[in-house]
Write a protein that holds these residues in place. Structure first.
Motif, PDB file in Angstrom:
ATOM      1  N   LEU A 363      42.756  -5.015  -5.347  1.00  0.00           N
ATOM      2  CA  LEU A 363      43.721  -5.616  -6.274  1.00  0.00           C
ATOM      3  C   LEU A 363      42.975  -6.439  -7.316  1.00  0.00           C
ATOM      4  O   LEU A 363      42.015  -7.148  -6.989  1.00  0.00           O
ATOM      5  CB  LEU A 363      44.704  -6.514  -5.523  1.00  0.00           C
ATOM      6  CG  LEU A 363      45.769  -7.203  -6.380  1.00  0.00           C
ATOM      7  CD1 LEU A 363      46.900  -6.236  -6.702  1.00  0.00           C
ATOM      8  CD2 LEU A 363      46.326  -8.445  -5.693  1.00  0.00           C
ATOM      9  N   SER A 364      43.419  -6.357  -8.559  1.00  0.00           N
ATOM     10  CA  SER A 364      42.820  -7.164  -9.619  1.00  0.00           C
ATOM     11  C   SER A 364      43.921  -7.602 -10.580  1.00  0.00           C
ATOM     12  O   SER A 364      44.543  -6.780 -11.248  1.00  0.00           O
ATOM     13  CB  SER A 364      41.763  -6.362 -10.383  1.00  0.00           C
ATOM     14  OG  SER A 364      41.218  -7.126 -11.440  1.00  0.00           O
ATOM     15  N   THR A 365      44.173  -8.921 -10.594  1.00  0.00           N
ATOM     16  CA  THR A 365      45.112  -9.491 -11.558  1.00  0.00           C
ATOM     17  C   THR A 365      44.426 -10.661 -12.247  1.00  0.00           C
ATOM     18  O   THR A 365      43.297 -11.016 -11.912  1.00  0.00           O
ATOM     19  CB  THR A 365      46.413  -9.969 -10.880  1.00  0.00           C
ATOM     20  OG1 THR A 365      46.156 -11.192 -10.176  1.00  0.00           O
ATOM     21  CG2 THR A 365      46.953  -8.926  -9.921  1.00  0.00           C
ATOM     22  N   ARG A 369      41.796 -11.660  -6.929  1.00  0.00           N
ATOM     23  CA  ARG A 369      41.067 -10.432  -6.622  1.00  0.00           C
ATOM     24  C   ARG A 369      41.127 -10.215  -5.115  1.00  0.00           C
ATOM     25  O   ARG A 369      40.903 -11.136  -4.340  1.00  0.00           O
ATOM     26  CB  ARG A 369      39.596 -10.532  -7.026  1.00  0.00           C
ATOM     27  CG  ARG A 369      39.331 -10.875  -8.468  1.00  0.00           C
ATOM     28  CD  ARG A 369      39.503  -9.684  -9.395  1.00  0.00           C
ATOM     29  NE  ARG A 369      38.955  -9.998 -10.695  1.00  0.00           N
ATOM     30  CZ  ARG A 369      39.595 -10.692 -11.632  1.00  0.00           C
ATOM     31  NH1 ARG A 369      40.800 -11.174 -11.363  1.00  0.00           N
ATOM     32  NH2 ARG A 369      39.042 -10.935 -12.800  1.00  0.00           N
ATOM     33  N   ILE A 370      41.424  -9.001  -4.707  1.00  0.00           N
ATOM     34  CA  ILE A 370      41.306  -8.602  -3.315  1.00  0.00           C
ATOM     35  C   ILE A 370      40.446  -7.346  -3.298  1.00  0.00           C
ATOM     36  O   ILE A 370      40.858  -6.289  -3.796  1.00  0.00           O
ATOM     37  CB  ILE A 370      42.685  -8.323  -2.673  1.00  0.00           C
ATOM     38  CG1 ILE A 370      43.558  -9.574  -2.705  1.00  0.00           C
ATOM     39  CG2 ILE A 370      42.511  -7.842  -1.222  1.00  0.00           C
ATOM     40  CD1 ILE A 370      44.980  -9.347  -2.192  1.00  0.00           C
ATOM     41  N   LEU A 371      39.244  -7.469  -2.784  1.00  0.00           N
ATOM     42  CA  LEU A 371      38.292  -6.369  -2.808  1.00  0.00           C
ATOM     43  C   LEU A 371      38.276  -5.665  -1.456  1.00  0.00           C
ATOM     44  O   LEU A 371      38.067  -6.295  -0.420  1.00  0.00           O
ATOM     45  CB  LEU A 371      36.889  -6.885  -3.151  1.00  0.00           C
ATOM     46  CG  LEU A 371      35.780  -5.832  -3.201  1.00  0.00           C
ATOM     47  CD1 LEU A 371      36.070  -4.822  -4.311  1.00  0.00           C
ATOM     48  CD2 LEU A 371      34.421  -6.497  -3.418  1.00  0.00           C
ATOM     49  N   VAL A 372      38.510  -4.361  -1.487  1.00  0.00           N
ATOM     50  CA  VAL A 372      38.380  -3.514  -0.295  1.00  0.00           C
ATOM     51  C   VAL A 372      37.148  -2.650  -0.531  1.00  0.00           C
ATOM     52  O   VAL A 372      37.200  -1.663  -1.281  1.00  0.00           O
ATOM     53  CB  VAL A 372      39.635  -2.644  -0.079  1.00  0.00           C
ATOM     54  CG1 VAL A 372      39.467  -1.769   1.158  1.00  0.00           C
ATOM     55  CG2 VAL A 372      40.876  -3.517   0.031  1.00  0.00           C
ATOM     56  N   MET A 384      44.027  -6.056 -16.937  1.00  0.00           N
ATOM     57  CA  MET A 384      42.797  -5.996 -16.143  1.00  0.00           C
ATOM     58  C   MET A 384      42.273  -4.573 -15.998  1.00  0.00           C
ATOM     59  O   MET A 384      41.424  -4.291 -15.146  1.00  0.00           O
ATOM     60  CB  MET A 384      43.050  -6.600 -14.757  1.00  0.00           C
ATOM     61  CG  MET A 384      43.541  -8.032 -14.767  1.00  0.00           C
ATOM     62  SD  MET A 384      42.428  -9.146 -15.644  1.00  0.00           S
ATOM     63  CE  MET A 384      41.002  -9.094 -14.564  1.00  0.00           C
ATOM     64  N   CYS A 385      42.718  -3.660 -16.829  1.00  0.00           N
ATOM     65  CA  CYS A 385      42.285  -2.267 -16.747  1.00  0.00           C
ATOM     66  C   CYS A 385      40.766  -2.163 -16.862  1.00  0.00           C
ATOM     67  O   CYS A 385      40.177  -2.660 -17.824  1.00  0.00           O
ATOM     68  CB  CYS A 385      42.937  -1.444 -17.858  1.00  0.00           C
ATOM     69  SG  CYS A 385      42.405   0.283 -17.906  1.00  0.00           S
TER      70      CYS A 385
END
Length: 785
Positions: A363-365, A369-372, A384-385
């Motif tokens: 996820l990126s807003t 950020r939530i990095l997998v 955030m493209c």
């Protein structure tokens, strides 16, 4: 005539008790006092207890005492004392003839308790109160600062000589001195940049002087202009549709050494051979700036996307047509992918939708950020493209936002620049011509899929009374104040109400939507924020107004607005038919019917909005030899895109320009950092730019900017509208702070604390909105059925 000495038992009781207690009653108060005495009388009684009379006098005099205490606090400079705490203090007074001293004595413990409830330490209380005041445009004078510091010291029981007072005074004096210096320096630098630009423009010469300056023929000069060898510094529109070209003489003279090469090249050139642009030198002609920025060739800016053989599938349809289903399935089946949403809330929903299909996504807003690490899929907000890592499939939602003057440029960039081999674009039908135009500019083929609603939508023939609203209805207003007024009125009718409006965080909106969907609330009241980003089981949409203020004027709702909002009615699988109606007294049902039946409105201007990014800003700065963001944006605004450019139009960058202007006085920040600050989401209606400049000044000085706190949060069942609004503004501060913390973590530390504070604010706001008793308000204005 009556034989009794008094006209009524109440007047007789009033005469007895007033004589016995000796309390004087003003003639203006007498009628109200007697009316309350009548209510207090027992059957057949001719008197009331003294204590009851005292209570009646205090109640009747409460409004006057509140006004007096407001006046006393304002005259003394204590502008941080709220009406809420004044009302609370006055309610404790039991003396019918209370003077100013009694009023102040009643206020003291209430005010002290409020100060202590703001934060855990005196310093945090001081900072939080100043932040709240700044939201409303109020700044404390030195004398008021002393008063506030003393009040905080008393509230916390600080001993005499505690260093808090001296330290806070010194820091505040330094802060105000710095703010004054920043403002003065910014003004001086802006003037310098404007003078520099004006001097350059005055030096320009008309075309007739070009042959003389270049020592060439008239015909050669025209040919070299056509070949883009000679830069046209400025094109000025004149009457009759004519255009006057102007040139930079110094730049022309610098190109004299190229003339022989150009003439030899012209002699050797064969028909149809490509023309090569010349080295334009290092001068700062507007045409040079335009070529450096390349906004008139914006599609070429996205090199990764242009290197791919992209295929676009445009999926359009009204609300409740299932646009996202096919696209999300394709995205989940791809080895790599990207889902772009207009809101953080929707980015989370895209991530959840992928998870339900067995695909983990990062996820990126702007705020989080939530990095997998193992995932090759990303859910993000449109802004955030990522433009450099190719993926198999990308989905871009709500493409009708291309027409938005504030955010449309982000959709242009995402559609042009998404590095996906297959790009799904989802939107309302009115986006079709704009997406076609963008695809043409990119050279990408387009397939089009048009969907219909899954359940029918009809307009109601009769207006709906407020009292007749029922379970499953959504009532639409167009301001926060109207939403809360309607909420209060409906709760008086015994309705359970959920609300959604723009000032609420995505988390609170989602919680309110869930209350409505689950049946915990009967009716949803919302602004047009309902039109995007929430799954709602609405049976009937009822418009409380058919006009809205759009920031410039009050106008009728457009066809697309009525369709987008009204289309939320009749959730497929829940309600067989969706109904759209108007509230009684708000307008005619025929207006709704006409808008729903009307064809999609054609947009008169299909040029997509564009704006510079960090790379373009740096390139222009290097070209003009300036580190001034204000100067760079001024040149971009003046030079990059002509108003009659056939392909693009410059987005509204007013706020970015205002932030850049205010930041001119902050020394020690490089151009890229200034650009990041200029992009920060702040609301200047709450003095967000002034607060942002203060944070930037701390950043430039190497000081850490600590996260804002929750401020004072009273029990949710006693919260007033003013306290709710303050909490919403505090949340907006946290949004800006968290946005900056992602970009400058060394200067914006303690993100976990900020996230916890955000959760506390969201929980409190949601708890306030869950209260089903009428929220206290100072407006006094109620909506009638």
């Amino acid at each position: 005539m009556t034989s009794e000495p008094f006209a009524s038992p109440a007047r007789e009781a009033f005469a007895h008790v007033s004589a016995r207690t000796g309390f004087a009653v003003d003639p203006k108060e007498e009628q109200e006092v007697i009316r309350r005495v009548a209510r207090a009388l027992e059957p057949d009684a001719r008197d009331i207890p003294d204590e009851t009379f005292r209570d009646i006098l205090c109640t009747v005099r409460r409004k006057k005492r509140i006004s007096r205490l407001v006046d006393l606090t304002r005259r003394s400079g204590r502008i941080w004392v709220t009406r809420d705490e004044i009302e609370q203090a006055v309610a404790t007074i039991t003396e019918p003839e209370a003077n100013d001293t009694v009023l102040e004595r009643a206020l003291a413990p209430v005010a002290q308790e409020r100060l202590r409830s703001y934060a855990a330490t005196p310093r945090k209380v001081f900072d939080a109160i100043q932040a709240d005041l700044l939201d409303t445009g109020r700044v404390l004078s030195p004398g008021q600062i002393d008063l506030l510091l003393m009040a905080i010291a008393i509230a916390f029981g600080l001993p005499e000589g505690d260093p808090f007072l001296d330290t806070a005074r010194r820091d505040e004096a330094q802060r105000q001195k710095t703010a004054h210096t920043i403002e003065r320096t910014a003004q001086e630098k802006r003037q310098k940049e404007e003078q520099r630009l004006a001097a350059w423009e005055e030096s320009l010469v008309p075309f007739k002087d070009v042959p003389r300056l270049l020592r060439c023929s008239h015909k050669e000069a025209l040919r070299w202009i056509a070949e883009n060898r000679l830069p046209v510094a400025r094109k000025v529109s004149e009457s009759g549709g004519r255009e006057r070209w102007e040139f930079d003489p110094a730049e022309l003279i610098a190109l004299r050494d190229k003339l022989g090469e150009w003439r030899d090249g012209a002699a050797a050139a064969t028909p149809g051979s490509p023309r090569v642009q010349a080295d334009m030198g290092r001068k700062v002609a507007n045409s040079v700036i335009a070529r450096v920025a390349a906004l008139d060739r914006y599609a070429a800016h996205f090199r990764t996307a242009r290197a791919l053989n992209r295929q676009i599938t445009l999926v359009t349809g009204p609300t409740n047509s299932g646009k996202s289903y096919t696209a999300l399935n394709a995205l989940a089946q791809a080895d790599s992918g990207l889902a772009l949403a207009p809101l953080r809330l929707l980015a989370h929903e895209f991530r959840e939708a992928l998870a339900s299909r067995g695909v983990e996504a990062s996820l990126s807003t702007g705020e989080e950020r939530i990095l997998v690490p193992s995932s090759k899929h990303l859910a993000a907000t449109v802004e955030m493209c990522p433009f450099y890592n190719p993926v198999d499939v990308a989905v871009i939602d709500e493409a009708q936002m291309l027409f938005d003057t504030d955010r449309g440029a982000a959709w242009t960039a995402a559609i042009m620049g998404a590095p996906a081999r297959h790009l799904y674009i989802l939107g309302a039908p009115d986006c079709i011509p704009m997406v076609r135009r963008i695809a043409e500019l990119c050279g990408d083929p387009v397939d089009e899929i048009s969907l219909e609603r899954k359940s029918p939508l009809r307009s109601a023939s009769q207006p709906v009374k407020l009292a007749d609203l029922t379970t499953g209805d959504a009532l639409i207003a167009f301001s926060r104040r109207e939403v809360l007024d309607l909420r209060a009125a409906l709760m008086q009718h015994g309705k359970r109400v959920a609300v959604v409006y723009g000032a609420l965080s995505p988390e609170v909106r989602r919680a309110e939507a869930q209350r409505f969907n689950s049946g915990a609330a009967d009716i949803l009241i919302a602004t047009d924020a309902i039109g995007m980003g929430l799954n709602l089981s609405i049976k009937r949409v009822v418009f409380a107004a058919l006009k809205k203020f759009d920031g410039r004027q009050t106008r009728d709702l457009t066809v697309q607005e009525v369709k987008q909002i009204g289309g939320r009615a009749g959730r497929y699988g829940k309600h067989e038919v969706g109904t759209v109606a108007v509230l009684a007294g708000a307008g005619s049902p025929s207006f709704i019917r006409r808008q729903l039946e009307a064809d999609t409105e054609e947009q008169s201007d299909l040029r997509p909005y564009v704006q510079p990014d960090a790379d373009i800003v740096k390139a222009v700065a290097a070209e003009i030899g300036s580190e001034s963001l204000y100067g760079v944006l001024s040149r971009i605004h003046r030079a990059v895109l002509r108003k009659d450019d056939p392909n693009y139009r410059l987005a509204d960058m007013e706020q970015a320009f205002d932030i850049a202007s205010a930041l001119e006085g902050v020394e020690g920040l490089d151009l890229t950092t200034r650009w990041s600050y200029a992009m920060c989401p702040v609301d200047d209606r709450d003095n967000g730019i002034k607060r942002l400049v203060g944070w930037a000044a701390d950043h430039a000085a190497g000081r850490r900017v600590m996260p804002p706190g929750t401020g004072r949060l009273p029990p949710s069942e006693r919260a007033s509208r003013e306290e709710l609004e303050r909490a919403e503004k505090r949340h907006k501060r946290l949004v800006a702070w968290r946005w900056l913390a992602l970009r400058f973590p060394d200067f914006y530390p303690d993100r976990e604390e900020a996230e916890e504070t955000t959760r506390k604010l969201n929980d409190w706001i949601e708890s306030v909105l869950r209260q089903q008793s009428r929220t206290r308000t100072t407006s006094g204005r109620e909506r009638r059925k």
